[in-house]
Design a protein around this motif. Structure first.
Motif, PDB file in Angstrom:
ATOM      1  N   ASN A 206     -12.608   4.769   9.392  1.00  0.00           N
ATOM      2  CA  ASN A 206     -11.389   4.617   9.853  1.00  0.00           C
ATOM      3  C   ASN A 206     -11.256   2.986  10.236  1.00  0.00           C
ATOM      4  OD1 ASN A 206     -11.047   7.240   9.943  1.00  0.00           O
ATOM      5  ND2 ASN A 206     -11.039   7.632  12.142  1.00  0.00           N
ATOM      6  N   ALA A 207      -9.960   2.809   9.858  1.00  0.00           N
ATOM      7  CA  ALA A 207      -9.483   1.352  10.126  1.00  0.00           C
ATOM      8  C   ALA A 207      -8.067   1.606  10.606  1.00  0.00           C
ATOM      9  CB  ALA A 207      -9.539   0.333   9.027  1.00  0.00           C
ATOM     10  N   TRP A 208      -7.607   0.349  11.229  1.00  0.00           N
ATOM     11  CA  TRP A 208      -6.055   0.246  11.623  1.00  0.00           C
ATOM     12  C   TRP A 208      -5.452  -0.421  10.464  1.00  0.00           C
ATOM     13  CZ3 TRP A 208      -5.514   2.413  16.011  1.00  0.00           C
ATOM     14  CH2 TRP A 208      -6.355   2.366  17.000  1.00  0.00           C
ATOM     15  N   TRP A 209      -5.091   0.461   9.377  1.00  0.00           N
ATOM     16  CA  TRP A 209      -4.714  -0.045   7.924  1.00  0.00           C
ATOM     17  C   TRP A 209      -3.436  -0.624   7.848  1.00  0.00           C
ATOM     18  CZ3 TRP A 209      -8.820   0.586   5.120  1.00  0.00           C
ATOM     19  CH2 TRP A 209      -9.433   1.434   5.291  1.00  0.00           C
ATOM     20  N   ALA A 210      -3.234  -1.431   7.040  1.00  0.00           N
ATOM     21  CA  ALA A 210      -2.145  -2.332   7.023  1.00  0.00           C
ATOM     22  C   ALA A 210      -1.886  -2.988   5.715  1.00  0.00           C
ATOM     23  CB  ALA A 210      -2.066  -3.497   7.791  1.00  0.00           C
ATOM     24  N   PRO A 211      -0.692  -2.662   4.935  1.00  0.00           N
ATOM     25  CA  PRO A 211      -0.749  -3.191   3.615  1.00  0.00           C
ATOM     26  C   PRO A 211      -0.361  -4.743   3.645  1.00  0.00           C
ATOM     27  CG  PRO A 211       1.558  -2.042   4.299  1.00  0.00           C
ATOM     28  CD  PRO A 211       0.504  -1.733   5.152  1.00  0.00           C
ATOM     29  N   ILE A 212      -1.058  -5.455   2.626  1.00  0.00           N
ATOM     30  CA  ILE A 212      -0.861  -6.807   2.585  1.00  0.00           C
ATOM     31  C   ILE A 212      -0.416  -7.438   1.155  1.00  0.00           C
ATOM     32  CG2 ILE A 212      -2.908  -7.192   4.443  1.00  0.00           C
ATOM     33  CD1 ILE A 212      -4.586  -8.004   1.811  1.00  0.00           C
ATOM     34  N   VAL A 213       0.234  -8.745   1.175  1.00  0.00           N
ATOM     35  CA  VAL A 213       0.400  -9.404   0.116  1.00  0.00           C
ATOM     36  C   VAL A 213      -0.424 -10.494   0.291  1.00  0.00           C
ATOM     37  CG1 VAL A 213       2.606  -8.487  -0.611  1.00  0.00           C
ATOM     38  CG2 VAL A 213       2.483 -10.658   0.788  1.00  0.00           C
ATOM     39  N   ARG A 214      -0.838 -11.144  -0.830  1.00  0.00           N
ATOM     40  CA  ARG A 214      -1.770 -12.455  -0.647  1.00  0.00           C
ATOM     41  C   ARG A 214      -1.045 -13.468  -1.421  1.00  0.00           C
ATOM     42  NH1 ARG A 214      -6.754 -10.887   0.376  1.00  0.00           N
ATOM     43  NH2 ARG A 214      -7.430 -13.004  -0.263  1.00  0.00           N
ATOM     44  N   GLY A 215      -1.369 -14.725  -0.861  1.00  0.00           N
ATOM     45  CA  GLY A 215      -0.822 -16.041  -0.986  1.00  0.00           C
ATOM     46  C   GLY A 215      -1.238 -17.281   0.100  1.00  0.00           C
TER      47      GLY A 215
ATOM     48  N   ASN B  84      -0.008   1.431   9.466  1.00  0.00           N
ATOM     49  CA  ASN B  84      -1.166   2.277   9.474  1.00  0.00           C
ATOM     50  C   ASN B  84      -0.957   3.514   8.662  1.00  0.00           C
ATOM     51  OD1 ASN B  84      -3.712   3.128  10.725  1.00  0.00           O
ATOM     52  ND2 ASN B  84      -2.820   4.837  11.073  1.00  0.00           N
ATOM     53  N   ASP B  85       0.159   4.481   8.698  1.00  0.00           N
ATOM     54  CA  ASP B  85       0.489   5.575   7.944  1.00  0.00           C
ATOM     55  C   ASP B  85       0.705   5.035   6.555  1.00  0.00           C
ATOM     56  OD1 ASP B  85      -0.020   7.039  10.333  1.00  0.00           O
ATOM     57  OD2 ASP B  85       2.111   7.455  10.701  1.00  0.00           O
ATOM     58  N   PHE B  86       1.287   4.146   6.564  1.00  0.00           N
ATOM     59  CA  PHE B  86       1.488   3.518   4.961  1.00  0.00           C
ATOM     60  C   PHE B  86       0.242   3.200   4.183  1.00  0.00           C
ATOM     61  CE2 PHE B  86       2.343   0.851   1.588  1.00  0.00           C
ATOM     62  CZ  PHE B  86       3.533   1.352   0.912  1.00  0.00           C
ATOM     63  N   GLY B  87      -0.832   2.753   5.101  1.00  0.00           N
ATOM     64  CA  GLY B  87      -1.922   2.414   4.341  1.00  0.00           C
ATOM     65  C   GLY B  87      -2.754   3.600   3.918  1.00  0.00           C
TER      66      GLY B  87
ATOM     67  N   GLN C  81      -7.844   8.683  14.210  1.00  0.00           N
ATOM     68  CA  GLN C  81      -7.251   7.792  12.777  1.00  0.00           C
ATOM     69  C   GLN C  81      -5.893   7.342  13.127  1.00  0.00           C
ATOM     70  OE1 GLN C  81      -8.223  10.139   9.221  1.00  0.00           O
ATOM     71  NE2 GLN C  81      -8.219   8.235   8.212  1.00  0.00           N
ATOM     72  N   SER C  82      -5.100   7.833  14.029  1.00  0.00           N
ATOM     73  CA  SER C  82      -3.855   7.620  14.357  1.00  0.00           C
ATOM     74  C   SER C  82      -3.372   6.272  15.026  1.00  0.00           C
ATOM     75  CB  SER C  82      -3.100   8.789  15.012  1.00  0.00           C
ATOM     76  OG  SER C  82      -3.532   8.752  16.707  1.00  0.00           O
ATOM     77  N   TYR C  83      -2.208   5.984  14.929  1.00  0.00           N
ATOM     78  CA  TYR C  83      -1.481   4.949  15.594  1.00  0.00           C
ATOM     79  C   TYR C  83      -0.303   5.086  16.154  1.00  0.00           C
ATOM     80  CZ  TYR C  83      -1.923  -0.522  15.671  1.00  0.00           C
ATOM     81  OH  TYR C  83      -2.110  -1.834  15.879  1.00  0.00           O
TER      82      TYR C  83
END
Length: 557
Positions: free
Chosen positions: A309-318, A357-360, A529-531
């Motif tokens: 498990n992780a505290w999921w999060a979508p990222i972009v890079r730059g 988190n749920d999006f991840g 696994q929840s947030y």
């Protein structure tokens, strides 16, 4: 005989709370930090604490909060730890207040999972109020700084409500921006010392007063002291630390491990976690959290649970602060009208505005369905581009395409005159992407999303644009069209050492390892696994930090 009653490893909010509480309990304390800065991941976070039934939201109740938590966590919930957490909320709030952390319930910030019974439209997330960093004296300069993308112009700190006001351009945002800029630039004596603003907010305003409380009592934080190993010596522990002066050993009666998870350990990630979730996708301080505590405790027989498990999060890079390819977490941009997110097949797969988190988790599930990489694409039109910032990309009204740095087009951001041409640039099927955009647009003119219900709940709308009939929905109507690659990132791991209601580390049989405690992301989260809401990481870190210090005191006395 032990050199100290309690050795605290780490310097985030939970560790600082534990050290303060141990001092309150009359124990001798030593606190060590692996990096050259104190404050941990907490210092660069939003700083919120999810503390239900905090007395500042009249319609909340313990029964509602308990129902909601257990629904979020689902199968495998540690009910005893959940109950302990809820029982200690008032203690946590009053303790933080006694150390100078002013907390205010954010009555507009909704729980993340609005579809579960017991969810509230606000009030359970508590924000630390702004803090004058000048009070830290010399320690200000060793406090870990917030990430530049969470500041105005990379310099001026924002509270969570201020950030929302600016990002969603609600009424008063221009006045706020001018006021904050004026206060920053006219603090000339401070400007001559540093470009970093003295007004601390979010995670910095949570850890700073906790640090100040320690410094006032003569306790220092030993920086660049990395945990190397823990051995048992009768009833005490022999703890080996790597320091600038070479290896040192500390004899401690109790150890409180609050030094983060293992998100920057590639080998542990490969063993436990979803494919595509790489160390350099994590938004926590690079190289800091490599599982030192987890590995050391395992050698003492500690059990590890929920390690995938992780505290999921979508990222972009730059680019960020001299780093060419840094991760930017997409907390709110996904909720803005005029954009959609599609997978490698050119299809939407979830509600873009749901919690990070749920999006991840949905990115992981989509990867399992479709194979290959978990990377997806944010696709948006010219109106979205003009109105909103995304990661390193400022809104077009501030940073038009002609002002983009050389090399950004075709790497950080993709642009085309048509949806079909854009599909070719990003490698998704053109017909599928055109069909996806057409279907979304067909319903967007009626302000609805029949496929995934985007904009149907108060959490979605919180980060939306109130200037639209549905704050989360508008057609992708006008070219040019744009895309940015989204990758699976995280805010840290949330599986780890198994602990009980008093943060005692347990072995494989469920028996406590006497004197060993784990809190924060070093321990497996009480949330599973929840947030459940903003502050679902820091609330338990502080609460169980206090509990660990109390349990250590009961052993000592």
């Amino acid at each position: 005989m032990a050199e100290v009653d309690v050795l605290v490893v780490g310097s985030g909010a939970g560790a600082l709370a534990a050290a303060n509480r141990a001092l309150d309990n009359g124990l001798t304390v030593k606190i060590v930090e692996k990096t050259e800065y104190w404050g941990g991941t907490s210092a660069i976070s939003g700083g919120a604490l999810w503390l239900p039934v905090n007395g500042q939201y009249p319609t909340d109740s313990r029964a509602m909060a308990r129902q909601y938590m257990l629904s979020c966590i689902g199968e495998g919930a540690d009910v005893d730890r959940v109950d302990a957490y809820l029982d200690r909320v008032s203690q946590t709030v009053s303790f933080l207040g006694s150390k100078g952390v002013a907390l205010a319930a954010n009555n507009e910030y909704p729980d993340y999972c609005q579809h579960f019974e017991g969810a509230l439209p606000g009030g359970r997330t508590m924000d630390p109020q702004p803090y004058d960093g000048k009070r830290l004296g010399e320690h200000f300069h060793t406090l870990r700084d917030q990430l530049p993308f969470m500041k105005v112009f990379g310099r001026i700190s924002l509270s969570n409500p201020e950030g929302r006001l600016l990002s969603t351009r609600r009424k008063g945002w221009v006045k706020l921006l001018l006021s904050m800029s004026t206060a920053y630039w006219f603090d000339i004596p401070w400007r001559l010392k540093t470009s970093r603003g003295s007004r601390l907010t979010m995670g910095s305003s949570l850890v700073a007063p906790l640090g100040e409380a320690l410094f006032k009592r003569g306790l220092r934080i030993d920086l660049q002291h990395r945990l190397r190993s823990i051995e048992r010596d009768g009833s005490d522990f022999l703890v080996t630390l790597d320091t600038p002066e070479g290896p040192k050993t500390v004899v401690a009666a109790n150890i409180i491990l609050g030094c983060g998870g293992f998100e920057h350990n590639a080998a542990l990630r490969a063993r436990y976690m979803a494919e595509g979730a790489l160390p350099d996708h994590s938004a926590s301080p690079a190289g800091a959290n490599t599982g030192d505590a987890l590995l050391s405790a395992q050698k003492l027989g500690a059990a590890v649970v929920n390690a995938g498990n992780a505290w999921w999060a979508p990222i972009v890079r730059g680019p960020m602060a001299g780093v060419e390819d840094a991760p930017y977490v997409l907390f709110m941009e996904r909720a803005s009208p005029g954009g959609i997110i599609v997978n490698k097949r050119g299809m939407r797969f979830t509600n873009e505005a749901k919690s990070y988190n749920d999006f991840g988790l949905d990115m992981i599930a989509d990867q399992e369905r479709t194979g290959g990489t978990s990377d997806v694409w944010l696709v948006f039109d010219a109106g979205f581009r003009k109105r909103y910032m995304v990661g390193p990309l400022m809104a077009g009204s501030i940073q038009p395409d002609k002002a983009l740095p050389s090399g950004w087009l075709g790497r950080v951001i993709y642009r085309a005159d048509s949806v079909s041409e854009l599909a070719g640039q990003i490698g998704v099927p053109a017909a599928a992407l055109e069909q996806t955009v057409a279907r979304f647009n067909e319903h967007a003119v009626d302000h609805v999303d029949p496929d995934f219900g985007r904009g149907d709940n108060v959490y979605d709308r919180y980060f939306g644009d109130a200037n639209f009939a549905n704050p989360n929905i508008a057609p992708l109507a006008h070219g040019p069209f744009y895309a940015m690659r989204i990758m699976l990132g995280d805010l840290g791991t949330n599986g780890g050492l198994r602990t009980d209601r008093d943060a005692r580390v347990l072995d494989a049989r469920g028996v406590p390892i006497e004197g060993l405690f784990a809190i924060g992301n070093t321990a497996a989260s009480v949330m599973g696994q929840s947030y459940p809401g903003a502050g679902g990481t820091l609330g338990p870190a502080v609460s169980f930090g206090i509990a660990a210090a109390d349990a250590a005191a009961s052993r000592h006395h």
